[in-house]
Design a protein around this motif. Structure first.
Motif, short mmCIF file in Angstrom:
data_model
loop_
_atom_site.label_atom_id
_atom_site.label_comp_id
_atom_site.label_asym_id
_atom_site.label_seq_id
_atom_site.Cartn_x
_atom_site.Cartn_y
_atom_site.Cartn_z
N VAL A 94 0.83 -1.20 0.00
CA VAL A 94 0.00 0.00 0.00
C VAL A 94 0.87 1.26 0.00
CG1 VAL A 94 -1.96 -1.07 1.16
CG2 VAL A 94 -0.15 -0.01 2.53
N ILE A 95 0.26 2.34 -0.46
CA ILE A 95 0.89 3.66 -0.41
C ILE A 95 0.42 4.34 0.87
CG2 ILE A 95 1.09 5.90 -1.56
CD1 ILE A 95 0.47 4.45 -4.21
N VAL A 96 1.36 4.91 1.61
CA VAL A 96 1.06 5.47 2.93
C VAL A 96 1.51 6.94 2.99
CG1 VAL A 96 1.58 5.29 5.41
CG2 VAL A 96 1.25 3.22 4.04
N HIS A 97 0.65 7.73 3.57
CA HIS A 97 0.89 9.17 3.76
C HIS A 97 1.46 9.38 5.17
CE1 HIS A 97 -0.16 13.45 4.16
NE2 HIS A 97 -0.85 13.15 5.23
N LEU A 98 2.48 10.20 5.30
CA LEU A 98 2.99 10.55 6.64
C LEU A 98 2.23 11.80 7.09
CD1 LEU A 98 4.99 9.75 8.85
CD2 LEU A 98 6.63 11.33 7.82
N CYS A 99 1.40 11.66 8.11
CA CYS A 99 0.48 12.74 8.51
C CYS A 99 1.23 13.93 9.13
CB CYS A 99 -0.55 12.22 9.51
SG CYS A 99 -1.71 11.04 8.78
N ALA A 100 0.72 15.11 8.84
CA ALA A 100 1.26 16.33 9.46
C ALA A 100 0.79 16.44 10.91
CB ALA A 100 0.81 17.55 8.66
N LEU A 101 -0.44 16.04 11.17
CA LEU A 101 -0.97 16.12 12.54
C LEU A 101 -0.14 15.24 13.47
CD1 LEU A 101 -4.63 16.15 13.65
CD2 LEU A 101 -3.12 14.42 14.62
N ARG A 102 0.23 15.78 14.61
CA ARG A 102 0.97 15.01 15.60
C ARG A 102 0.04 14.64 16.74
NH1 ARG A 102 6.64 15.04 14.97
NH2 ARG A 102 7.05 15.86 12.89
#
Lengths: 268, 268
Positions: free
Chosen positions: B119-127
């Motif tokens: 899968v393609i995964v996004h690294l979230c900006a929200l911490r």
């Protein structure tokens, strides 16, 4: 005591399920006082709702329709509180859009002495986590606040005060806090956390219009120890003096009496 | 697609309102895979539910009755997912006790290549904010996770990974994460945040029983850059290899294939 319920403006006693937003704390709400058959501070509630919807990218309910629905709810005989929830998705399963759930309820009864003499307040052990994306929002993911509220069971304790992990006082579980420190009126900055209360905003504007300085800044728990007075505000109760916080006793002071006078004016 | 709904064990298509706990994110839930007409990893789901109820001081539903209700839901023709919510209070207004809302739904369809190629995964900006009282819990106050999920709209992106404010990787918006770093299999400690997934727990136990070391520790985002493989797990999907995270490409490795083999065994 709920008197009547509406879903998207239509009377309903039950809600089709599932409703994804409501089940995941994904939405905002307003709890409004009804005085003389009308919502008190209506414009401020509508404005905060619009801000909350914008920050969560929720479709904003049509304001003309909302005004009409809120007026209908406020006119229910015996209504003292109107609560509006706007949550993402639709009851019955759709995940798009947003749905509003509206209640008219009876007034919440509390001892009159809580306004005249003040309330007893618990300093909560739970520390609020910093979530910049949610600071100030009156959102539905309230589990931290519910855990804080569960820290005491004594019904003579009216409220609990919450700090962040750095010892800054942010808010109560259902109120905002003001304190007179070194003869200056102070309230915490809600950009750090807590809910940006409409009563707090109305009081800040009233004091500013009267030329009275109010400091919106970090308020340390240690400062409350030496405060001249402390009081709590929200849309339903107006302003409560704090008469005890932990071991420390306080007397109602002139600032909370000013606040109560403003609230009385808005309740006419 | 919801196929059937039960409230406290009785079939229902709608829920009396208000329901204070559901409206305030005050409860826990389990999302369970149905395989061959039965709930997969049932005992682990029941155990986690009990832990969650205990931590939130929610009355624990009777396990014998729960087993019977879950079996009924899993046996609904076409069911692929069973979801159980336990929220404080009672539909219709009472604030005491707890109520269960149970759904049987069809399976969630995803491209088969997500299992085989990854899968393609996004690294979230929200911490994610640290909330020790809630760490590991599968609770209903999910607004942070919903905001993180809203960071991407590209349907080819399967998941988003979340870090805390210190750059430690905690979890995905709906999965746990494993990585092979310096030839060692690592998964974040959920005491720091995120949800203690039942699939994660089942895999950890399987690997321990097989004598394979898995490090449960802080996992830095920088470590993922040089990971040999990364994979995501949850109760519904089992294990997905990550084939892209941000700019970095990965290939499915032996660890995720082992994980998938274990899941296949539990799905027989």
């Amino acid at each position: 005591m709920t008197l009547a319920t509406w879903i998207d403006g239509a009377r309903a006693d039950a809600m089709p399920v599932p409703w994804s937003g409501l089940e995941q704390g994904d939405g905002v709400f307003e709890t409004m006082a009804v005085v003389g058959g009308r919502v008190r501070l209506l414009e401020r509630h509508l404005a905060r709702l619009a801000t909350g919807c914008a920050r969560l990218a929720l479709p904003l309910p049509d304001h003309a329709r909302l005004r009409s629905e809120l007026a209908t709810a406020a006119a229910v005989p015996g209504a003292g509180v109107v609560k509006l929830i706007v949550a993402r998705g639709r009851p019955g399963g759709a995940v798009d859009g947003a749905t509003r759930l509206l209640y008219a309820a009876g007034p919440r009864q509390r001892p009159p002495a809580w306004w005249s003499e003040g309330v007893i307040v618990h300093l909560c052990a739970l520390r609020l986590a910093p979530v910049p994306e949610l600071a100030g929002l009156k959102h539905l993911s309230r589990l931290e606040l519910r855990l804080a509220r569960a820290e005491w069971t004594d019904p003579s304790v009216a409220e609990g005060l919450l700090q962040d992990v750095h010892g800054a006082v942010l808010c109560g579980t259902m109120t905002n806090v003001f304190a007179v420190v070194d003869s200056r009126l102070v309230t915490p900055d809600t950009a750090r956390g807590g809910v940006a209360g409409v009563m707090r905003a109305a009081l800040l504007d009233a004091w500013r219009a009267a030329g009275r300085a109010v400091q919106v800044r970090e308020l340390r728990a240690a400062e409350l120890e030496r405060a001249g007075e402390i009081f709590l505000t929200n849309a339903l109760v107006g302003a409560w003096p704090v008469r005890r916080l932990g071991e420390r006793e306080f007397a109602p002071g002139p600032a909370v009496r000013e606040a109560q006078a403003y609230v009385a004016g808005w309740s006419a």
